[in-house]
Structures are given as structure tokens and as C-alpha cells.
Write an enzyme that holds these catalytic residues in place. Structure first.
Site, PDB file in Angstrom:
ATOM      1  N   CYS A  29       0.840  -1.207   0.000  1.00 60.51           N
ATOM      2  CA  CYS A  29       0.000   0.000   0.000  1.00 60.51           C
ATOM      3  C   CYS A  29       0.881   1.266   0.000  1.00 60.51           C
ATOM      4  O   CYS A  29       1.675   1.470   0.923  1.00 60.51           O
ATOM      5  CB  CYS A  29      -0.901  -0.030   1.240  1.00 60.51           C
ATOM      6  SG  CYS A  29      -1.692   1.540   1.593  1.00 60.51           S
ATOM      7  N   GLU A  82      -5.411   8.227   8.169  1.00 57.39           N
ATOM      8  CA  GLU A  82      -5.215   9.087   6.993  1.00 57.39           C
ATOM      9  C   GLU A  82      -3.717   9.420   6.930  1.00 57.39           C
ATOM     10  O   GLU A  82      -3.176  10.065   7.832  1.00 57.39           O
ATOM     11  CB  GLU A  82      -6.035  10.375   7.024  1.00 57.39           C
ATOM     12  CG  GLU A  82      -7.488  10.196   6.627  1.00 57.39           C
ATOM     13  CD  GLU A  82      -7.659   9.691   5.183  1.00 57.39           C
ATOM     14  OE1 GLU A  82      -6.963  10.180   4.293  1.00 57.39           O
ATOM     15  OE2 GLU A  82      -8.474   8.796   4.968  1.00 57.39           O
ATOM     16  N   SER A  83      -3.061   8.989   5.832  1.00 56.88           N
ATOM     17  CA  SER A  83      -1.598   9.069   5.773  1.00 56.88           C
ATOM     18  C   SER A  83      -1.040  10.477   5.989  1.00 56.88           C
ATOM     19  O   SER A  83      -0.050  10.656   6.695  1.00 56.88           O
ATOM     20  CB  SER A  83      -1.100   8.482   4.451  1.00 56.88           C
ATOM     21  OG  SER A  83      -1.714   9.118   3.352  1.00 56.88           O
TER      22      SER A  83
HETATM   23  N1  LIG Z   1      -6.771   8.550   2.062  1.00 52.56           N
HETATM   24  C1  LIG Z   1      -6.276   7.358   2.682  1.00 52.56           C
HETATM   25  C2  LIG Z   1      -6.251   6.261   1.646  1.00 52.56           C
HETATM   26  C3  LIG Z   1      -5.916   4.902   2.250  1.00 52.56           C
HETATM   27  C4  LIG Z   1      -6.286   3.746   1.330  1.00 52.56           C
HETATM   28  O1  LIG Z   1      -6.979   3.924   0.315  1.00 52.56           O
HETATM   29  N2  LIG Z   1      -5.805   2.556   1.677  1.00 52.56           N
HETATM   30  C5  LIG Z   1      -6.167   1.358   0.944  1.00 52.56           C
HETATM   31  C6  LIG Z   1      -5.002   0.377   0.864  1.00 52.56           C
HETATM   32  S1  LIG Z   1      -3.691   1.001  -0.155  1.00 52.56           S
HETATM   33  C7  LIG Z   1      -7.254   0.606   1.716  1.00 52.56           C
HETATM   34  O2  LIG Z   1      -7.274   0.607   2.919  1.00 52.56           O
HETATM   35  N3  LIG Z   1      -8.158  -0.042   0.982  1.00 52.56           N
HETATM   36  C8  LIG Z   1      -9.191  -0.858   1.575  1.00 52.56           C
HETATM   37  C9  LIG Z   1     -10.560  -0.478   1.145  1.00 52.56           C
HETATM   38  O3  LIG Z   1     -10.699   0.434   0.306  1.00 52.56           O
HETATM   39  O4  LIG Z   1     -11.502  -1.067   1.669  1.00 52.56           O
HETATM   40  C10 LIG Z   1      -4.885   7.655   3.271  1.00 52.56           C
HETATM   41  O5  LIG Z   1      -4.227   8.567   2.770  1.00 52.56           O
HETATM   42  O6  LIG Z   1      -4.502   7.004   4.245  1.00 52.56           O
END
Ligand SMILES: N[C@@H](CCC(=O)N[C@@H](CS)C(=O)NCC(=O)O)C(=O)O
Length: 254
Positions: A29, A82-83
């Protein structure tokens, strides 16, 4: 068995380690990669618990309401996700080796660069999933601006900072996945970014957190074609239970 194996449905919550920050992550990720870079760059003692996002453990919904990764958990109950917010929080709490400028305009300038980078995130996904060559051209058009504003070793000056770490995971992917993209960044068009990439690869935090190219290629192929990619590629997995031996056919008495 590898400690990096992703936790999934039916798993038991692993108890927190006192004094250690826990990052819920996923090996491939890019958002988790951002936080791993920050933890490494700031030398923050931490542990990583990988999560299978397609088969999330039941206990994970008590930690992140939407179940996304990455997410930080502290032993006193604090949860931050949130990163970008996580990075800002870590930079405020662990003040050594500041990544975010205290100057309001410089901070805003860097936040704009990180924010506009979301465009590249979407385009890279399009280029990989739909094999759309136009998407790579669009990526390059967005990157023209980054080439233009890069005026020092890193985006914020002589030291690595917020913008560098927030955008690096996608540059690592563009480099590693050039065979899948059928394309790579043109050194003549992006001379400053090319030097920046070289400088980034020399950082210990980048070396420590980099994702193995062969694993990333396999994972990307799987995740763009299948609903259930293998989050544990390359890890030693628990042995499947041996099937019970088939009963020997009884021979008929003569
Ligand atoms: N805006 C979030 C995005 C995080 C994200 O999209 N993570 C993905 C993995 S790379 C996730 O958890 N996907 C699982 C899902 O959508 O259910 C951040 O910046 O942390």
C-alpha cells in the site's frame, strides 16, 4: 512463519507492546508506505501489523471505522489515520528532525504539492489497470510542474521533508513497474526529478522501506486482474493442513 503475514478474518487481536507505536499497514500500500517512510526517517520505534484489506479481521473495525490502512495505534488508546494527517501528527509529536516547515507559506506550498499529487495517484492506477498509454502522458504533464518547482536537493530544501516522503511511494512504483507501464520517466524532460530520485534512493529511510520489485510486479498484476490478490507474496506461509490419507481400497477376498 513470517511476522509480516497479513492478519485476516478470524484472527485474534495481537496485544499492543507498551511504549511502541503500532502501524496497521499493508506491504504494497503506497499510503502505508508514506507512514513507514516517516517512522523510519524520524527513527520512531514502532511495530507493523499487516492487514488483509479484502478480508479484514473483525477486530479492525474497532480501530478504524472505515477499515482503511494505514492507521496508527498508541498503547494509551490514541488512534490516528489518513496518511497525511498521520504524518502531520507524528511530526508534531516527535519534534526531532522536523519534516514540515513552521513557515506558513512554505508549509502551504508543500501541502499544495502533496494535494495535487492525488492526480498522479489516479492516473497511475488508470495506466496500470487499463493499460492506457494516454494516462502515462497525463502523468508526465502533471510532473512538468514538479520539475519546474524543484529548486534544491529536495522539495523543501537541502533536507528531506514532507513533500518528498509523501510523493516518493508513487515514484518508487513508477520505477519498479516500468515493465508493466511500458514506459518510464524521460531523463531529458525531467533532469531535476531524475537527480531527486537518485538522492531519494540514497536515504536510509527509503532503503529500509522499499518494496521488493519482483513482489510488487506480481502483486500489481494480481491486483489489477483479480479481486483477491495475495497480500503475502514471497512470505513463508503456514503449511496447509495435510489432507487425511485416502483409505486404502479394500481388496476383495479371493
Ligand atoms: N486517504 C487514505 C487512503 C488509504 C487507502 O486507500 N488505503 C487502501 C489500501 S492502499 C485501503 O485501505 N483499501 C481498503 C478499502 O478500500 O476497503 C490515506 O491517505 O490514508
Amino acid at each position: 512463519m513470517s511476522k509480516e503475514l497479513a492478519y485476516s478474518i478470524g484472527s485474534t487481536f495481537p496485544p499492543l507492546t507498551p511504549g511502541i507505536v503500532r502501524l496497521y499497514s499493508m506491504r504494497f500500500c503506497p499510503y502505508s508506505h508514506r507512514v513507514r517512510l516517516v517512522l523510519a526517517e524520524k527513527n520512531i520505534p514502532h511495530e507493523i501489523v499487516n492487514i488483509n484489506p479484502k478480508k479484514r479481521p473483525e477486530w479492525y473495525s474497532d480501530i478504524h471505522p472505515a477499515g482503511l490502512i494505514p492507521c496508527l495505534q498508541f498503547d494509551d488508546g490514541r488512534i490516528v489515520y489518513e496518511s497525511v494527517i498521520t504524518t502531520e501528527y507524528l511530526d508534531a509529536v516527535y519534534a526531532e528532525k522536523k519534516l514540515i516547515s513552521s513557515d506558513p507559506y512554505e508549509r502551504a506550498r508543500q501541502q499544495m504539492l502533496v494535494d495535487s499529487f492525488q492526480r498522479i495517484v489516479a492516473l497511475l492506477f488508470k495506466a496500470l489497470k487499463f493499460k492506457d498509454p494516454e494516462a502515462f502522458n497525463e502523468i508526465c504533464k502533471v510532473l512538468d510542474h514538479y520539475e519546474k518547482v524543484l529548486s534544491d536537493t529536495f522539495f523543501g530544501g537541502k533536507d528531506v521533508g514532507f513533500t518528498d516522503l509523501m510523493i516518493w511511494p508513487w515514484f518508487e512504483r513508477i520505477r519498479s513497474l516500468k515493465s508493466l507501464l511500458n514506459n518510464e520517466l524521460d531523463k531529458e524532460r525531467f533532469p531535476k526529478l531524475t537527480t531527486w530520485i537518485k538522492n531519494m534512493t540514497l536515504l536510509d529511510s527509503v532503503k529500509k522501506t522499499s518494496v521488493r520489485q519482483d513482489h510488487l510486479i506480481v502483486f500489481t498484476k494480481q491486483s489489477t486482474t483479480s479481486a483477491e490478490p495475495d497480500y503475502d507474496i514471497g512470505l513463508e506461509k503456514p503449511k496447509e493442513e495435510e489432507p487425511a490419507p485416502a483409505e486404502e481400497p479394500q481388496s476383495n477376498p479371493e
